[in-house]
Write a protein that holds these residues in place. Sequence first.
Motif, PDB file in Angstrom:
ATOM      1  N   CYS A   1       0.805  -1.233   0.000  1.00  0.00           N
ATOM      2  CA  CYS A   1       0.000   0.000   0.000  1.00  0.00           C
ATOM      3  C   CYS A   1       0.833   1.276   0.000  1.00  0.00           C
TER       4      CYS A   1
ATOM      5  N   HIS B   1      -0.787  -5.276   6.415  1.00  0.00           N
ATOM      6  CA  HIS B   1      -0.410  -6.195   5.346  1.00  0.00           C
ATOM      7  C   HIS B   1       0.591  -7.262   5.799  1.00  0.00           C
TER       8      HIS B   1
ATOM      9  N   CYS C   1       3.372  -2.843   6.015  1.00  0.00           N
ATOM     10  CA  CYS C   1       2.740  -2.202   7.164  1.00  0.00           C
ATOM     11  C   CYS C   1       2.178  -3.305   8.058  1.00  0.00           C
TER      12      CYS C   1
END
Length: 94
Positions: free
Chosen positions: A14, A48, A45
Amino acid sequence: MKSILQNKKRCYICGLYNPVEEHHIFFGTANRKVSEQQGFKVFLCQEHHRGTLGVHGKLGHNLDLRLKMDAEKKFIAKGNTKEEFISLIGKNYL
Ligand SMILES: [Zn+2]
Ligand SMILES: [Zn+2]
């Protein structure tokens, strides 16, 4: 961190910058070391990485596979062969 897939310290999925964690694309005892040596690593992150849809999460299987395929494709794009990949990881993902 050595990574063949990214240069920046941000989530590979992302793009979030902070906080991110290091992920070994091929994990498990033997493959973890190979991932270190070959740069089969990405920043992710928390969501994820360890969230429900994250690579280690309950519903994250497809994302996990996508990263494994990306890593193998990049490894081959850099001039290695599929056979070399299989000899390192023990499996073909493409
Ligand atoms: Zn993310
Ligand atoms: Zn991880």
